[in-house]
Structures are given as structure tokens and as C-alpha cells.
Design an enzyme around this catalytic site. Structure first.
Site, short mmCIF file in Angstrom:
data_model
loop_
_atom_site.label_atom_id
_atom_site.label_comp_id
_atom_site.label_asym_id
_atom_site.label_seq_id
_atom_site.Cartn_x
_atom_site.Cartn_y
_atom_site.Cartn_z
N LYS A 168 81.50 0.52 17.98
CA LYS A 168 80.11 0.84 17.67
C LYS A 168 79.81 0.45 16.24
CE LYS A 168 76.80 4.69 17.28
NZ LYS A 168 76.51 6.10 17.62
N ASP A 179 80.24 11.84 18.05
CA ASP A 179 80.66 10.90 17.01
C ASP A 179 81.32 11.69 15.88
OD1 ASP A 179 78.88 9.53 18.71
OD2 ASP A 179 78.26 8.17 17.10
N LYS A 181 84.03 3.43 15.38
CA LYS A 181 82.69 3.21 14.83
C LYS A 181 82.78 2.93 13.34
CE LYS A 181 78.41 5.95 14.17
NZ LYS A 181 77.76 7.23 14.54
#
Length: 245
Positions: free
Chosen positions: A193, A96, A164
Site C-alpha cells: 500500500k 493499519d 505500507k
């Protein structure tokens, strides 16, 4: 939608976050045990915890991911790719990365895309071509709607698997509005996400309904415990209704 969700289905969307900078080894152990107990999809741990988490979770089926350029995204591309390569060596399978927030806000789209693409390449390329899962954190609390939409499109242009919402360390967090916008801004090849502020079952369901397919949260036991309790209550209600005839 809650009645349609099984515990296993929701657990399969959760990346259990273990990222607080003040966590001790005992704290990390506790959270790894939570992830294993509830059978979540993965943990997202601090880079220095990757190798340890991989060993401790061996055999549980829980994947290990980590963060890159966390939490500000302003490290150099070279530093981000080096960080990813070390995490890869330590056994991480998901990454991430934080977008260069200032560059995104400045309209430096080429810089943002190149930064993402380099990290994706370090992870083996696009997931569709056999690379590992990469996620780009936009930090939506710092962005307006145009920047969120553009950042989502740049995420896809860079080849990442997910876009995300948040790190969880900048205030604010995921909102259903932002998740829907991100979902609408990318093709079906890119997933969304929701992370930051997903602390209970209702907020988790709201994010899934808005288009998220993965949830970043440290409240896994709360979310799944609430779902288990509601499922038990529904079962009890049905049993009572049946017995009343």
C-alpha cells in the site's frame, strides 16, 4: 498505463484517508460523502470515528478501516491489540498498524515481528486463514533502504496482509523507489500500500506501476476526477478523429 485504467478500477484501490486530528464532525461527514460518491474501496478513519463511519456508510459498499498505534507505533503491543479489538467491535474490517519504528531501526527484529503477529492474531489471523486485513506502516521517511526491505520481510513474517509506506504525518511519503523495494522484498502473498503524498492521478499511477495494489490518500476526488476528465477527453478526441474521415 493511464489509458488502460478505468475509474472503477482505480477507485477499487483507494483507501480514502480521514485522519486529520483537527477534523470536526462536519469535516468527517464531508469526507465520508466523498468516499461514497466516488465508490472507493474503503475509508481509513480515526479509531473514535469507526462506529459512526460504519453507520453512515451502511449500504454504500465502502468498507471501514482504521489505524492502530497511530501515528508513532510506540504504544505497547497490549495497547495495540486492545485498540484493534475495540475497532473490530465497532465494525472496522481493515487495520493499519504502525510498526515500532525505533525497534525496527535498532535491529530488534524479534520484537517487531512479535508486535505485528499479535495484531494479526487479534484480527483473526492471516487473511489467507480467514482473518481480517492487516497492514503494517513502516514510515519509510525515517528508514534507509535496508530497513525498508527488512521491515517488509518482517511484515510478512508477522503474517500481515499488506506492507505500507507511510502514515502521512511524518513528512515525506510514498515514493516509487520505496514501493518497488517493498514489492521486491516480499512474496506475492503480501501486498503493498502506497500512502503519503499520493495527491493526483500521475502519482497514483506511478505507485500502481511500481507494484502497489492499494493507495492511501485524502485526494480521492482529485485522482478520480482527473481520470474521468482524461477519459472524457480521450473519448472526445476519438469522436473528432472519426468524424474527420
Amino acid at each position: 498505463m493511464t489509458s488502460e485504467l478505468t475509474e472503477a478500477a482505480v477507485a477499487a484501490t483507494i483507501d480514502h484517508a480521514i485522519l486529520k486530528p483537527d477534523f470536526t464532525r462536519t469535516d468527517v461527514d464531508r469526507e465520508l460523502d466523498v468516499a461514497a460518491e466516488w465508490g472507493v474501496f474503503s475509508v481509513c478513519v480515526r479509531p473514535s470515528d469507526v462506529a459512526y463511519a460504519v453507520r453512515r456508510l451502511d449500504g454504500t459498499g465502502v468498507a471501514v478501516g482504521t489505524v492502530i498505534g497511530f501515528p508513532h507505533g510506540t504504544t505497547s503491543t497490549a495497547a495495540k491489540t486492545a485498540e484493534l479489538r475495540r475497532a473490530l467491535e465497532d465494525g472496522a474490517t481493515e487495520f493499519d498498524m504502525v510498526v515500532h519504528i525505533g525497534a525496527l531501526r535498532s535491529g530488534e527484529d524479534d520484537l517487531v515481528t512479535a508486535d505485528i503477529a499479535a495484531v494479526v492474531e487479534a484480527a483473526g489471523g492471516r487473511s489467507s486463514d480467514g482473518g481480517l486485513v492487516t497492514k503494517v506502516i513502516l514510515e519509510t521517511s525515517y528508514l534507509d533502504l535496508e530497513q525498508i526491505a527488512r521491515g517488509s520481510r518482517l511484515t510478512e513474517a508477522g503474517g500481515a496482509t499488506f506492507v505500507k509506506t507511510s502514515t502521512g504525518f511524518a513528512g515525506g511519503g510514498a515514493t516509487a523507489e520505496h514501493v518497488r523495494l517493498m514489492r521486491e522484498s516480499v512474496s506475492p502473498a503480501v501486498q503493498v500500500k502506497a500512502s503519503g503524498g499520493v495527491r493526483g492521478l500521475d502519482s497514483a499511477v506511478a505507485m500502481l506501476e511500481a507494484g502497489a495494489t492499494r493507495l492511501g490518500t485524502s485526494a480521492s476526488s482529485t485522482i478520480l476526477g482527473e481520470l474521468r476528465a482524461r477519459a472524457a477527453g480521450d473519448t472526445a478526441s476519438r469522436t473528432e478523429d472519426t468524424s474527420s474521415y
